[in-house]
Design a protein around this motif. Sequence first.
Motif, PDB file in Angstrom:
ATOM      1  N   GLY A  40       5.655  10.896   8.803  1.00  9.40           N
ATOM      2  CA  GLY A  40       4.825   9.692   8.808  1.00  9.40           C
ATOM      3  C   GLY A  40       4.056   9.543   7.508  1.00  9.40           C
ATOM      4  N   ILE A  41       4.091   8.357   6.924  1.00  7.51           N
ATOM      5  CA  ILE A  41       3.403   8.107   5.656  1.00  7.51           C
ATOM      6  C   ILE A  41       2.583   6.822   5.779  1.00  7.51           C
ATOM      7  CG2 ILE A  41       3.681   7.557   3.210  1.00  7.51           C
ATOM      8  CD1 ILE A  41       6.180   9.204   3.138  1.00  7.51           C
ATOM      9  N   ILE A  42       1.342   6.881   5.302  1.00  5.57           N
ATOM     10  CA  ILE A  42       0.496   5.703   5.182  1.00  5.57           C
ATOM     11  C   ILE A  42       0.252   5.460   3.700  1.00  5.57           C
ATOM     12  CG2 ILE A  42      -1.705   4.619   5.763  1.00  5.57           C
ATOM     13  CD1 ILE A  42      -1.916   6.534   8.133  1.00  5.57           C
ATOM     14  N   VAL A  43       0.567   4.253   3.243  1.00  2.00           N
ATOM     15  CA  VAL A  43       0.370   3.895   1.842  1.00  2.00           C
ATOM     16  C   VAL A  43      -0.738   2.849   1.789  1.00  2.00           C
ATOM     17  CG1 VAL A  43       1.507   3.223  -0.302  1.00  2.00           C
ATOM     18  CG2 VAL A  43       2.846   4.226   1.541  1.00  2.00           C
ATOM     19  N   GLY A  44      -1.956   3.310   1.602  1.00  2.26           N
ATOM     20  CA  GLY A  44      -3.102   2.407   1.617  1.00  2.26           C
ATOM     21  C   GLY A  44      -4.163   2.885   0.650  1.00  2.26           C
ATOM     22  N   SER A  45      -5.441   2.815   1.074  1.00  4.37           N
ATOM     23  CA  SER A  45      -6.514   3.331   0.230  1.00  4.37           C
ATOM     24  C   SER A  45      -6.295   4.814  -0.043  1.00  4.37           C
ATOM     25  CB  SER A  45      -7.866   3.119   0.916  1.00  4.37           C
ATOM     26  OG  SER A  45      -8.097   1.752   1.137  1.00  4.37           O
ATOM     27  N   TYR A 105       4.212  -8.821  -7.760  1.00  2.53           N
ATOM     28  CA  TYR A 105       4.279  -7.652  -8.627  1.00  2.53           C
ATOM     29  C   TYR A 105       5.477  -6.770  -8.306  1.00  2.53           C
ATOM     30  CZ  TYR A 105      -0.237  -9.538  -9.713  1.00  2.53           C
ATOM     31  OH  TYR A 105      -1.236 -10.413 -10.072  1.00  2.53           O
ATOM     32  N   GLY A 106       6.014  -6.932  -7.095  1.00  5.68           N
ATOM     33  CA  GLY A 106       7.279  -6.275  -6.784  1.00  5.68           C
ATOM     34  C   GLY A 106       8.399  -6.849  -7.634  1.00  5.68           C
ATOM     35  N   LYS A 107       8.413  -8.189  -7.791  1.00  5.82           N
ATOM     36  CA  LYS A 107       9.413  -8.834  -8.647  1.00  5.82           C
ATOM     37  C   LYS A 107       9.245  -8.390 -10.088  1.00  5.82           C
ATOM     38  CE  LYS A 107      10.142 -13.030  -5.878  1.00  5.82           C
ATOM     39  NZ  LYS A 107       9.972 -14.514  -5.837  1.00  5.82           N
ATOM     40  N   MET A 108       8.011  -8.217 -10.504  1.00  8.54           N
ATOM     41  CA  MET A 108       7.757  -7.763 -11.868  1.00  8.54           C
ATOM     42  C   MET A 108       8.363  -6.384 -12.093  1.00  8.54           C
ATOM     43  SD  MET A 108       4.080  -7.009 -13.708  1.00  8.54           S
ATOM     44  CE  MET A 108       3.621  -8.739 -13.770  1.00  8.54           C
ATOM     45  N   VAL A 109       8.137  -5.486 -11.148  1.00 10.84           N
ATOM     46  CA  VAL A 109       8.685  -4.131 -11.246  1.00 10.84           C
ATOM     47  C   VAL A 109      10.203  -4.170 -11.208  1.00 10.84           C
ATOM     48  CG1 VAL A 109       8.881  -1.905 -10.067  1.00 10.84           C
ATOM     49  CG2 VAL A 109       6.648  -3.007 -10.295  1.00 10.84           C
ATOM     50  N   ASP A 110      10.741  -5.002 -10.338  1.00 13.01           N
ATOM     51  CA  ASP A 110      12.192  -5.085 -10.173  1.00 13.01           C
ATOM     52  C   ASP A 110      12.880  -5.638 -11.407  1.00 13.01           C
ATOM     53  OD1 ASP A 110      14.215  -4.392  -8.387  1.00 13.01           O
ATOM     54  OD2 ASP A 110      14.445  -6.449  -7.666  1.00 13.01           O
ATOM     55  N   ALA A 152       5.670   2.182 -13.649  1.00  9.50           N
ATOM     56  CA  ALA A 152       5.191   3.561 -13.738  1.00  9.50           C
ATOM     57  C   ALA A 152       4.111   3.832 -12.707  1.00  9.50           C
ATOM     58  CB  ALA A 152       4.667   3.837 -15.146  1.00  9.50           C
ATOM     59  N   LEU A 153       3.264   2.823 -12.451  1.00 12.39           N
ATOM     60  CA  LEU A 153       2.224   2.968 -11.426  1.00 12.39           C
ATOM     61  C   LEU A 153       2.849   3.137 -10.048  1.00 12.39           C
ATOM     62  CD1 LEU A 153      -1.065   0.979 -11.202  1.00 12.39           C
ATOM     63  CD2 LEU A 153       0.359   1.229  -9.166  1.00 12.39           C
ATOM     64  N   PHE A 154       3.821   2.273  -9.726  1.00  9.81           N
ATOM     65  CA  PHE A 154       4.525   2.388  -8.448  1.00  9.81           C
ATOM     66  C   PHE A 154       5.111   3.798  -8.296  1.00  9.81           C
ATOM     67  CE2 PHE A 154       5.737  -1.982  -6.552  1.00  9.81           C
ATOM     68  CZ  PHE A 154       4.506  -2.501  -6.888  1.00  9.81           C
ATOM     69  N   GLU A 155       5.808   4.247  -9.354  1.00 11.62           N
ATOM     70  CA  GLU A 155       6.445   5.558  -9.300  1.00 11.62           C
ATOM     71  C   GLU A 155       5.420   6.670  -9.174  1.00 11.62           C
ATOM     72  OE1 GLU A 155      10.348   4.466 -12.106  1.00 11.62           O
ATOM     73  OE2 GLU A 155       8.671   5.629 -12.919  1.00 11.62           O
ATOM     74  N   GLY A 156       4.320   6.574  -9.933  1.00 11.40           N
ATOM     75  CA  GLY A 156       3.300   7.612  -9.896  1.00 11.40           C
ATOM     76  C   GLY A 156       2.691   7.786  -8.526  1.00 11.40           C
ATOM     77  N   ARG A 186       4.366  -4.051   2.820  1.00 10.06           N
ATOM     78  CA  ARG A 186       4.761  -5.447   2.561  1.00 10.06           C
ATOM     79  C   ARG A 186       5.580  -5.577   1.280  1.00 10.06           C
ATOM     80  NH1 ARG A 186      -0.802  -5.853   4.014  1.00 10.06           N
ATOM     81  NH2 ARG A 186      -1.121  -6.801   6.067  1.00 10.06           N
ATOM     82  N   SER A 187       5.599  -4.529   0.473  1.00 11.17           N
ATOM     83  CA  SER A 187       6.342  -4.561  -0.784  1.00 11.17           C
ATOM     84  C   SER A 187       7.722  -3.943  -0.592  1.00 11.17           C
ATOM     85  CB  SER A 187       5.589  -3.791  -1.873  1.00 11.17           C
ATOM     86  OG  SER A 187       6.380  -3.658  -3.033  1.00 11.17           O
TER      87      SER A 187
END
Length: 279
Positions: A40-45, A105-110, A152-156, A186-187
Motif C-alpha cells: 500500500g502506498i499513499i502519495v500525498g503530503s 504538469y503530467g503532460k509537461m513531464v510526458d 526529475a521531481l516526479f522521479e525523485g 490523479r496523475s
Amino acid sequence: MTTEVARLTGLAEGTPVVGGLFDISASILSAGIVEENQLGIIVGSWGINSILKKDVVDDKDIFMQYYYGLPGYISYMEGSSTSASTQEWFIDTFMERSKDVYTTYGKMVDSTLYKNSVFFLPFIYDSNVNIDAKAAFIGLQNNHTIADMMRALFEGVVFCHKMHISRLLPYCDNPSVVRMAGGATRSEVWMQMFADILGIRVEISQAEELGAMGVALCAGVNAGVFDSLQDAAKKWVKIKKIYEPDIEKHAYYEKKYAAYCAIIDAMDPVWSQIEGLKE
C-alpha cells in the motif's frame, strides 16, 4: 449510544459507536490492502509505504509498526514528507498554478525524454537519508528545461518511495500488486512512473476520499453490514485504473536509481557542512 449520551447529544439511543482509525490506516484499508502480498502506498503530503504482517518485528530500521484494523495483523510502515507536496512547492515557487495540476504538469513531464541526466533530491520538507539533507537538482545543463526539472521531481519522489519500500521488502516477498492512494493518483503519468520504477503492477481505487471510506468500512463491519473487513473490501473497493510496468523503462530506472543512491551516499558527509553554514 447510552441514554445519557443520547440526551446530551441529540443522537439516537442505541446507535452503534465504533472506534475510528487514523488517516494512514484508513486510506490503506480502503485501497483494499487486506493481504500480506499487497503493498500500500499513499502519495500525498507524506509518502507512506505499508505492508501487512501477523507478527511484530524487532527492527529499529522500520519507521513504524501498528495494529491494523484487520484483526490479527500488524502494519509495517515506512514514510517521510518527501512526496507529492514537493510538486506543490515547485509549482508555487517557479510556475503558474494550473486548475488541473496533475493533467497539465503530467503532460509537461510526458513531453520530455525519460532518459536524461537530471536528478532531484526531494528533501524540501524532510529527508529519509540524513537529518541535515537538503533538496537539490543535480545534472542540469543548458539544454534542460523546466519540464526536465519537473520530470526529475516526479522521479525523485518515486525514488524516495522506492528507498522506503526497500526497507520493507525483506518482510514482504515479491509483492504482487501496489494499491495507491493520495492526491497524486490523479496523475496518470506519475502512476505509470511508479509502475515503471517499482516494476510492479499499480492499481488505483475508484474512490477518492479513501480515509473517510476506510472509516466507513470499519463502521460497516461493526454494524453488521459486512461480515469482515475482507468482505467489505471485496464489495466496496473498485479498481478504476491499472498500470503495468514497462520492462524497458524499468531496466533503465534501475540504473538511474542506483545512480540516485550513489549521489545520496556521496553527499552524506557534506550535509552537516552545509547546515553549518547557517551558523
